[in-house]
Scaffold this motif. Structure first.
Motif, PDB file in Angstrom:
ATOM      1  N   LEU A  79      -9.019  10.030  -6.679  1.00 50.54           N
ATOM      2  CA  LEU A  79      -8.993   8.926  -6.451  1.00 50.54           C
ATOM      3  C   LEU A  79      -7.759   8.889  -5.389  1.00 50.54           C
ATOM      4  O   LEU A  79      -7.520   7.761  -4.428  1.00 50.54           O
ATOM      5  N   ARG A  80      -7.120   9.851  -4.768  1.00 48.41           N
ATOM      6  CA  ARG A  80      -5.913   9.812  -4.905  1.00 48.41           C
ATOM      7  C   ARG A  80      -5.637   9.411  -2.745  1.00 48.41           C
ATOM      8  O   ARG A  80      -4.644   8.917  -2.470  1.00 48.41           O
ATOM      9  N   ASP A  81      -7.325   9.557  -2.035  1.00 49.63           N
ATOM     10  CA  ASP A  81      -7.029   9.669  -0.978  1.00 49.63           C
ATOM     11  C   ASP A  81      -7.764   7.776  -0.974  1.00 49.63           C
ATOM     12  O   ASP A  81      -7.600   7.446   0.480  1.00 49.63           O
ATOM     13  N   ARG A  82      -7.583   7.078  -1.545  1.00 45.21           N
ATOM     14  CA  ARG A  82      -8.419   5.707  -1.562  1.00 45.21           C
ATOM     15  C   ARG A  82      -7.708   4.644  -2.787  1.00 45.21           C
ATOM     16  O   ARG A  82      -7.782   3.517  -2.796  1.00 45.21           O
ATOM     17  N   LEU A  83      -6.397   5.934  -3.291  1.00 45.32           N
ATOM     18  CA  LEU A  83      -5.620   4.438  -3.964  1.00 45.32           C
ATOM     19  C   LEU A  83      -4.140   4.426  -3.563  1.00 45.32           C
ATOM     20  O   LEU A  83      -3.927   5.612  -3.314  1.00 45.32           O
ATOM     21  N   THR A  84      -3.208   2.985  -3.212  1.00 44.28           N
ATOM     22  CA  THR A  84      -2.459   2.598  -3.022  1.00 44.28           C
ATOM     23  C   THR A  84      -1.626   1.654  -4.507  1.00 44.28           C
ATOM     24  O   THR A  84      -2.338   1.055  -5.293  1.00 44.28           O
ATOM     25  N   PHE A  85      -0.467   2.540  -5.030  1.00 40.75           N
ATOM     26  CA  PHE A  85       0.001   1.662  -5.786  1.00 40.75           C
ATOM     27  C   PHE A  85       1.154   0.847  -4.520  1.00 40.75           C
ATOM     28  O   PHE A  85       2.049   1.754  -3.902  1.00 40.75           O
ATOM     29  N   ASN A  86       2.004  -0.505  -5.173  1.00 38.68           N
ATOM     30  CA  ASN A  86       2.925  -0.655  -4.413  1.00 38.68           C
ATOM     31  C   ASN A  86       3.918  -1.666  -5.422  1.00 38.68           C
ATOM     32  O   ASN A  86       3.083  -2.445  -7.090  1.00 38.68           O
ATOM     33  N   GLN A  87       4.933  -2.526  -5.624  1.00 41.66           N
ATOM     34  CA  GLN A  87       5.414  -2.899  -5.979  1.00 41.66           C
ATOM     35  C   GLN A  87       5.577  -4.360  -5.324  1.00 41.66           C
ATOM     36  O   GLN A  87       6.701  -4.154  -4.595  1.00 41.66           O
ATOM     37  N   ASP A  88       6.542  -5.537  -6.420  1.00 47.25           N
ATOM     38  CA  ASP A  88       7.355  -6.414  -6.220  1.00 47.25           C
ATOM     39  C   ASP A  88       8.279  -6.216  -6.959  1.00 47.25           C
ATOM     40  O   ASP A  88       8.327  -7.464  -8.031  1.00 47.25           O
ATOM     41  N   ILE A  89       9.952  -5.929  -6.705  1.00 45.91           N
ATOM     42  CA  ILE A  89      11.135  -5.865  -8.193  1.00 45.91           C
ATOM     43  C   ILE A  89      11.414  -7.294  -8.211  1.00 45.91           C
ATOM     44  O   ILE A  89      11.471  -7.067  -9.393  1.00 45.91           O
ATOM     45  N   SER A  90      11.589  -8.202  -7.196  1.00 40.94           N
ATOM     46  CA  SER A  90      12.216  -9.289  -7.568  1.00 40.94           C
ATOM     47  C   SER A  90      11.027  -9.741  -8.130  1.00 40.94           C
ATOM     48  O   SER A  90      11.212 -11.129  -8.819  1.00 40.94           O
ATOM     49  N   ALA A  91      10.033  -9.548  -8.452  1.00 38.63           N
ATOM     50  CA  ALA A  91       8.626 -10.852  -9.025  1.00 38.63           C
ATOM     51  C   ALA A  91       8.073  -9.854 -10.079  1.00 38.63           C
ATOM     52  O   ALA A  91       7.122 -10.309 -10.950  1.00 38.63           O
ATOM     53  N   SER A  92       8.768  -8.835 -10.495  1.00 43.50           N
ATOM     54  CA  SER A  92       8.479  -8.086 -11.749  1.00 43.50           C
ATOM     55  C   SER A  92       6.945  -7.885 -12.045  1.00 43.50           C
ATOM     56  O   SER A  92       6.059  -7.630 -12.722  1.00 43.50           O
TER      57      SER A  92
ATOM     58  N   ALA B 149       3.226  -5.552 -10.160  1.00 40.40           N
ATOM     59  CA  ALA B 149       3.127  -4.114  -9.957  1.00 40.40           C
ATOM     60  C   ALA B 149       1.092  -4.332  -9.007  1.00 40.40           C
ATOM     61  O   ALA B 149       0.926  -5.247  -9.459  1.00 40.40           O
ATOM     62  N   TYR B 150       1.361  -3.455  -7.977  1.00 38.44           N
ATOM     63  CA  TYR B 150       0.383  -3.738  -7.274  1.00 38.44           C
ATOM     64  C   TYR B 150      -0.750  -2.727  -7.096  1.00 38.44           C
ATOM     65  O   TYR B 150      -0.109  -1.341  -7.335  1.00 38.44           O
ATOM     66  N   MET B 151      -2.080  -2.387  -7.040  1.00 42.09           N
ATOM     67  CA  MET B 151      -2.965  -1.595  -7.307  1.00 42.09           C
ATOM     68  C   MET B 151      -4.041  -2.226  -6.639  1.00 42.09           C
ATOM     69  O   MET B 151      -4.743  -2.921  -6.333  1.00 42.09           O
ATOM     70  N   GLN B 152      -4.155  -1.018  -5.116  1.00 39.63           N
ATOM     71  CA  GLN B 152      -5.196  -1.295  -4.036  1.00 39.63           C
ATOM     72  C   GLN B 152      -6.327  -0.072  -3.723  1.00 39.63           C
ATOM     73  O   GLN B 152      -5.786   0.473  -4.263  1.00 39.63           O
ATOM     74  N   LEU B 153      -6.986  -0.511  -3.845  1.00 38.19           N
ATOM     75  CA  LEU B 153      -8.813   0.225  -3.741  1.00 38.19           C
ATOM     76  C   LEU B 153      -9.421   0.627  -2.812  1.00 38.19           C
ATOM     77  O   LEU B 153     -10.094  -0.919  -3.046  1.00 38.19           O
ATOM     78  N   ASN B 154      -9.563   1.423  -1.987  1.00 43.48           N
ATOM     79  CA  ASN B 154      -9.907   1.533  -0.804  1.00 43.48           C
ATOM     80  C   ASN B 154     -11.339   1.883  -0.832  1.00 43.48           C
ATOM     81  O   ASN B 154     -12.021   2.669  -1.802  1.00 43.48           O
TER      82      ASN B 154
ATOM     83  N   SER C 136     -12.124  -3.138  -0.338  1.00 43.80           N
ATOM     84  CA  SER C 136     -10.727  -2.900  -0.541  1.00 43.80           C
ATOM     85  C   SER C 136     -11.290  -3.836  -2.247  1.00 43.80           C
ATOM     86  O   SER C 136     -11.595  -5.375  -1.479  1.00 43.80           O
ATOM     87  N   VAL C 137     -10.318  -3.737  -2.465  1.00 44.69           N
ATOM     88  CA  VAL C 137      -9.867  -4.996  -4.027  1.00 44.69           C
ATOM     89  C   VAL C 137      -7.838  -4.675  -4.295  1.00 44.69           C
ATOM     90  O   VAL C 137      -7.838  -3.400  -4.039  1.00 44.69           O
ATOM     91  N   LEU C 138      -7.660  -5.699  -4.692  1.00 49.04           N
ATOM     92  CA  LEU C 138      -5.596  -5.281  -4.489  1.00 49.04           C
ATOM     93  C   LEU C 138      -5.769  -6.245  -5.924  1.00 49.04           C
ATOM     94  O   LEU C 138      -6.301  -8.169  -6.049  1.00 49.04           O
ATOM     95  N   ILE C 139      -4.999  -5.860  -6.871  1.00 46.65           N
ATOM     96  CA  ILE C 139      -4.836  -6.129  -8.054  1.00 46.65           C
ATOM     97  C   ILE C 139      -3.731  -6.526  -8.805  1.00 46.65           C
ATOM     98  O   ILE C 139      -3.180  -5.283  -8.182  1.00 46.65           O
ATOM     99  N   SER C 140      -3.344  -7.213  -8.979  1.00 43.32           N
ATOM    100  CA  SER C 140      -1.690  -7.690  -9.300  1.00 43.32           C
ATOM    101  C   SER C 140      -1.480  -7.199 -10.901  1.00 43.32           C
ATOM    102  O   SER C 140      -2.662  -7.629 -11.573  1.00 43.32           O
ATOM    103  N   CYS C 141      -0.066  -6.933 -11.492  1.00 42.23           N
ATOM    104  CA  CYS C 141       0.310  -6.757 -12.525  1.00 42.23           C
ATOM    105  C   CYS C 141       1.774  -7.472 -12.556  1.00 42.23           C
ATOM    106  O   CYS C 141       2.414  -7.020 -12.544  1.00 42.23           O
ATOM    107  N   GLN C 142       1.117  -8.034 -13.746  1.00 49.56           N
ATOM    108  CA  GLN C 142       2.675  -9.686 -13.372  1.00 49.56           C
ATOM    109  C   GLN C 142       3.240  -9.041 -15.236  1.00 49.56           C
ATOM    110  O   GLN C 142       2.767  -9.360 -15.993  1.00 49.56           O
TER     111      GLN C 142
ATOM    112  N   GLN D 135      -2.602  -9.566 -16.082  1.00 50.29           N
ATOM    113  CA  GLN D 135      -2.862  -9.115 -14.296  1.00 50.29           C
ATOM    114  C   GLN D 135      -3.844 -10.373 -13.996  1.00 50.29           C
ATOM    115  O   GLN D 135      -4.346 -11.607 -13.963  1.00 50.29           O
ATOM    116  N   SER D 136      -4.501 -10.124 -12.369  1.00 52.83           N
ATOM    117  CA  SER D 136      -5.058 -10.561 -11.850  1.00 52.83           C
ATOM    118  C   SER D 136      -6.290 -11.063 -12.535  1.00 52.83           C
ATOM    119  O   SER D 136      -6.593 -10.323 -13.106  1.00 52.83           O
TER     120      SER D 136
END
Lengths: 119, 110
Positions: free
Chosen positions: A64-77, A79-84, A17-23, A6-7
């Protein structure tokens, strides 16, 4: 071997907001989901949600569903989590973990990302 | 989703056995075979010790065992050792397609 990294620690002001990565590495990223869990200081584990890396399906905790966002970059394996709209109650260590769909357990965890919300 | 209920603390002497309970409902523990247990040492990430209600991952000591009766899951640690001193959390998948953790149990080895 499977690795989940993780970052680093973050400090944010209330309302930001905060963005955390999970490689990840050592396995086929799209065969698994990534789960997100947090732990406030001196408190227990709180489940936040998951994203299925292969299909992009997601599930969020009701709290937390109204403040939380998940994303991913498959090419980089990765995942990302952003909490607003952070509040002081969001101060916690945030973990990501690997989960094989339809098995109900998280077998490899990241080291955790401390997030401090402070003015 | 309300957290599963665990005792706040359990203690035992080296060599003894202890059991931690995890009380849920028919919407989580009683609904699926997706009950897991995690061990967490201070300032460390959780570690999986039981999955699928009763199964041990490779590398986890056979001193850890678990079972379920109705809506209550239980973890037993036999022949207690100093390194077993940690926090333990149960978890379950739920009928809402979410997960829920237990409140956590601090195990002390006296």
């Amino acid at each position: 071997q499977v690795q989940v990294v993780q970052s680093g620690a973050e400090v944010r002001k209330p309302g930001a907001s905060v963005l955390i990565s999970c490689q990840t590495s050592g396995y086929t990223f799209t065969r698994y989901s990534i789960q997100w869990v947090r732990q406030a200081p001196g408190q227990g584990l709180e489940w936040l949600g998951w994203i299925n890396a292969g299909y992009g399906h997601m599930s969020f905790s009701h709290k937390l569903r109204d403040r939380l966002t998940f994303n991913q970059d498959i090419s980089a394996s990765t995942a990302y989590m952003q909490l607003n709209r952070l509040t002081y109650d969001d101060t916690a260590v945030y973990y990501c973990a690997r989960d094989l769909p339809d098995t109900g357990f998280f077998d490899f965890w990241g080291q955790g990302t401390p997030v401090t919300v402070s003015s | 989703q309300t957290a599963l209920t665990q005792p706040a603390s359990v203690s035992g002497s080296p060599g003894q056995s202890i059991t931690i309970s995890c009380i849920g409902t028919s919407s989580d523990i009683g609904a699926f075979d997706y009950v897991a247990w995690y061990q967490q040492h201070p300032n460390r990430a959780p570690r999986l010790v039981i999955y699928g209600v009763t199964n041990r991952p490779s590398g986890v000591s056979s001193r850890f065992s678990a079972f379920r009766s109705g809506n209550t899951a239980s973890l037993t640690i036999s022949r207690l050792q100093a390194d077993d001193e940690a926090d333990y959390y149960c978890s379950s998948y739920t009928t809402s397609r979410t997960y829920v953790f237990g409140t956590g149990t601090k195990v002390a080895v006296l």
